[in-house]
Design a protein around this motif. Structure first.
Motif, PDB file in Angstrom:
ATOM      1  N   THR A  52     -16.337  16.565  -3.714  1.00  0.00           N
ATOM      2  CA  THR A  52     -15.310  17.043  -2.797  1.00  0.00           C
ATOM      3  C   THR A  52     -13.923  16.677  -3.319  1.00  0.00           C
ATOM      4  N   TYR A  53     -12.934  17.445  -2.861  1.00  0.00           N
ATOM      5  CA  TYR A  53     -11.538  17.173  -3.196  1.00  0.00           C
ATOM      6  C   TYR A  53     -10.715  17.123  -1.919  1.00  0.00           C
ATOM      7  N   GLN A  54      -9.632  16.337  -1.973  1.00  0.00           N
ATOM      8  CA  GLN A  54      -8.717  16.249  -0.848  1.00  0.00           C
ATOM      9  C   GLN A  54      -7.298  16.107  -1.392  1.00  0.00           C
ATOM     10  N   PHE A  55      -6.376  16.846  -0.783  1.00  0.00           N
ATOM     11  CA  PHE A  55      -4.980  16.822  -1.252  1.00  0.00           C
ATOM     12  C   PHE A  55      -4.091  16.101  -0.247  1.00  0.00           C
ATOM     13  N   GLY A  56      -3.225  15.230  -0.759  1.00  0.00           N
ATOM     14  CA  GLY A  56      -2.290  14.514   0.091  1.00  0.00           C
ATOM     15  C   GLY A  56      -0.935  14.382  -0.580  1.00  0.00           C
ATOM     16  N   VAL A  57       0.014  13.814   0.158  1.00  0.00           N
ATOM     17  CA  VAL A  57       1.378  13.627  -0.344  1.00  0.00           C
ATOM     18  C   VAL A  57       1.784  12.173  -0.127  1.00  0.00           C
ATOM     19  N   VAL A  58       2.289  11.534  -1.182  1.00  0.00           N
ATOM     20  CA  VAL A  58       2.828  10.183  -1.070  1.00  0.00           C
ATOM     21  C   VAL A  58       4.127  10.268  -0.281  1.00  0.00           C
TER      22      VAL A  58
ATOM     23  N   GLU B  48       6.593   8.238   0.379  1.00  0.00           N
ATOM     24  CA  GLU B  48       7.836   7.673  -0.152  1.00  0.00           C
ATOM     25  C   GLU B  48       8.433   8.506  -1.280  1.00  0.00           C
ATOM     26  N   THR B  49       7.569   9.054  -2.143  1.00  0.00           N
ATOM     27  CA  THR B  49       8.064   9.746  -3.335  1.00  0.00           C
ATOM     28  C   THR B  49       7.947  11.261  -3.260  1.00  0.00           C
ATOM     29  N   GLY B  50       7.086  11.771  -2.368  1.00  0.00           N
ATOM     30  CA  GLY B  50       6.850  13.210  -2.325  1.00  0.00           C
ATOM     31  C   GLY B  50       5.885  13.694  -3.386  1.00  0.00           C
ATOM     32  N   ASP B  51       5.315  12.775  -4.183  1.00  0.00           N
ATOM     33  CA  ASP B  51       4.343  13.160  -5.200  1.00  0.00           C
ATOM     34  C   ASP B  51       3.039  13.613  -4.545  1.00  0.00           C
ATOM     35  N   GLY B  52       2.303  14.470  -5.254  1.00  0.00           N
ATOM     36  CA  GLY B  52       1.013  14.919  -4.771  1.00  0.00           C
ATOM     37  C   GLY B  52      -0.093  13.960  -5.191  1.00  0.00           C
ATOM     38  N   VAL B  53      -1.144  13.906  -4.381  1.00  0.00           N
ATOM     39  CA  VAL B  53      -2.319  13.093  -4.695  1.00  0.00           C
ATOM     40  C   VAL B  53      -3.553  13.965  -4.553  1.00  0.00           C
ATOM     41  N   LEU B  54      -4.362  14.012  -5.583  1.00  0.00           N
ATOM     42  CA  LEU B  54      -5.628  14.732  -5.531  1.00  0.00           C
ATOM     43  C   LEU B  54      -6.748  13.700  -5.593  1.00  0.00           C
ATOM     44  N   ARG B  55      -7.521  13.626  -4.512  1.00  0.00           N
ATOM     45  CA  ARG B  55      -8.618  12.666  -4.451  1.00  0.00           C
ATOM     46  C   ARG B  55      -9.945  13.386  -4.689  1.00  0.00           C
ATOM     47  N   ARG B  56     -10.717  12.883  -5.637  1.00  0.00           N
ATOM     48  CA  ARG B  56     -12.023  13.448  -5.968  1.00  0.00           C
ATOM     49  C   ARG B  56     -13.096  12.434  -5.601  1.00  0.00           C
ATOM     50  N   ILE B  57     -14.068  12.861  -4.792  1.00  0.00           N
ATOM     51  CA  ILE B  57     -15.176  11.997  -4.408  1.00  0.00           C
ATOM     52  C   ILE B  57     -16.479  12.623  -4.898  1.00  0.00           C
ATOM     53  N   ASN B  58     -17.206  11.870  -5.688  1.00  0.00           N
ATOM     54  CA  ASN B  58     -18.468  12.336  -6.252  1.00  0.00           C
ATOM     55  C   ASN B  58     -19.598  11.514  -5.638  1.00  0.00           C
TER      56      ASN B  58
ATOM     57  N   GLU C  42       0.833  -1.186   0.000  1.00  0.00           N
ATOM     58  CA  GLU C  42       0.000   0.000   0.000  1.00  0.00           C
ATOM     59  C   GLU C  42       0.874   1.244   0.000  1.00  0.00           C
ATOM     60  N   ILE C  43       0.494   2.249  -0.766  1.00  0.00           N
ATOM     61  CA  ILE C  43       1.211   3.508  -0.762  1.00  0.00           C
ATOM     62  C   ILE C  43       0.742   4.340   0.419  1.00  0.00           C
ATOM     63  N   ASP C  44       1.689   4.848   1.186  1.00  0.00           N
ATOM     64  CA  ASP C  44       1.386   5.630   2.377  1.00  0.00           C
ATOM     65  C   ASP C  44       1.152   7.083   1.978  1.00  0.00           C
ATOM     66  N   VAL C  45      -0.099   7.538   2.091  1.00  0.00           N
ATOM     67  CA  VAL C  45      -0.459   8.914   1.740  1.00  0.00           C
ATOM     68  C   VAL C  45      -0.803   9.680   3.010  1.00  0.00           C
ATOM     69  N   GLU C  46      -0.162  10.823   3.186  1.00  0.00           N
ATOM     70  CA  GLU C  46      -0.521  11.707   4.294  1.00  0.00           C
ATOM     71  C   GLU C  46      -1.436  12.805   3.749  1.00  0.00           C
ATOM     72  N   TRP C  47      -2.679  12.802   4.183  1.00  0.00           N
ATOM     73  CA  TRP C  47      -3.647  13.774   3.684  1.00  0.00           C
ATOM     74  C   TRP C  47      -3.424  15.110   4.374  1.00  0.00           C
ATOM     75  N   GLU C  48      -3.106  16.121   3.570  1.00  0.00           N
ATOM     76  CA  GLU C  48      -2.771  17.440   4.090  1.00  0.00           C
ATOM     77  C   GLU C  48      -4.011  18.290   4.357  1.00  0.00           C
ATOM     78  N   THR C  49      -5.115  17.932   3.729  1.00  0.00           N
ATOM     79  CA  THR C  49      -6.345  18.713   3.890  1.00  0.00           C
ATOM     80  C   THR C  49      -7.506  17.778   4.186  1.00  0.00           C
ATOM     81  N   PRO C  50      -8.580  18.282   4.786  1.00  0.00           N
ATOM     82  CA  PRO C  50      -9.824  17.504   4.870  1.00  0.00           C
ATOM     83  C   PRO C  50     -10.503  17.516   3.503  1.00  0.00           C
ATOM     84  N   GLU C  51     -11.593  16.819   3.374  1.00  0.00           N
ATOM     85  CA  GLU C  51     -12.370  16.905   2.137  1.00  0.00           C
ATOM     86  C   GLU C  51     -12.934  18.318   1.999  1.00  0.00           C
ATOM     87  N   VAL C  52     -12.677  18.933   0.864  1.00  0.00           N
ATOM     88  CA  VAL C  52     -13.150  20.287   0.601  1.00  0.00           C
ATOM     89  C   VAL C  52     -14.255  20.223  -0.450  1.00  0.00           C
ATOM     90  N   THR C  53     -15.424  20.766  -0.129  1.00  0.00           N
ATOM     91  CA  THR C  53     -16.553  20.703  -1.048  1.00  0.00           C
ATOM     92  C   THR C  53     -16.371  21.693  -2.195  1.00  0.00           C
TER      93      THR C  53
END
Length: 226
Positions: free
Chosen positions: A164-170, A172-182, A142-153
């Motif tokens: 909603t959107y939520q931003f996190g950082v992987v 291990e790699t420092g890459d960004g993750v943008l999670r979209r929930i509909n 599993e990739i370890d993601v630290e979510w930097e923000t709560p879900e933002v509507t």
């Protein structure tokens, strides 16, 4: 940290793919990003004569561990994971499989998990010698993601739809993750949830932001489509 294995694979990969697959030889291309924290190889086809690229696979390279891997998302649970590809044969087979999934309209990179009851601690190996995956303790994690923000509507209509959107950082790699929930409420009063995750590097972030900002005026309002 060494890029010797990365350079060797990039030097051999295109010829290997072209030699085993006529379709890839005709339409497949790859680009190399060597300067990123985790260098990557992106595979794509060109759309018609417009020279637009349609990407179907990305290989990442971890210089610290000197290993290639692919990032995947479990379509059911939305878990970010990575599949480590130990040797050149596994790399060629993984890209080849992704290419044919793309050509067949099936881009689900984690389709081999369908029907299996894996948990967050389960490990899966990618092995080109077997048709099915096996449990192991070193290949799939599993990739370890630290979510930097709560879900933002971003969009909301009462009793109908919420995006909603939520931003996190992987980690291990420092890459960004943008999670979209509909979330959509149906006429039967059921709540449907659709989740997607978009992973991008710091180098890509500025380009993504600029592209969106420069084309906002040409976009329609969300309410026009619901």
């Amino acid at each position: 940290m060494s890029l010797e294995w990365f350079d060797r694979v990039t030097g051999e990969l295109q010829d290997n793919l072209e030699s085993i697959c006529d379709k890839y030889d005709q339409t497949g291309h790859m680009s190399i990003e060597r300067g990123a924290k985790h260098p990557r190889i992106e595979f794509y086809t060109e759309i018609d004569d417009e020279l637009e690229r349609d990407y179907f696979c990305t290989l990442f390279f971890d210089p610290s561990n000197e290993e290639f891997y692919m990032e995947t998302v479990d379509p059911e649970y939305g878990h970010l994971s990575k599949v480590i590809l130990p040797d050149i044969e596994d790399i060629v087979d993984a890209v080849h499989e992704s290419f044919h999934d793309y050509m067949n309209g099936d881009m689900n990179e984690v389709s081999y998990m369908d029907g299996e009851d894996y948990t967050e601690t389960d490990i899966v190996v990618y092995d080109s010698d077997y048709d099915e995956v096996e449990n192991t303790d070193q290949i799939y994690e599993e990739i370890d993601v630290e979510w930097e923000t709560p879900e933002v509507t971003a969009y909301y209509e009462e009793d109908e739809v919420e995006v909603t959107y939520q931003f996190g950082v992987v980690q291990e790699t420092g890459d960004g993750v943008l999670r979209r929930i509909n979330r959509i409420r149906t006429e039967e009063d059921e709540m449907l949830k659709d989740e997607t995750n978009f992973i991008f590097s710091k180098e890509e972030a500025g380009t993504i932001i600029a592209l969106i900002a420069s084309h906002l005026d040409s976009m329609g309002d969300t309410g026009d489509y619901f």
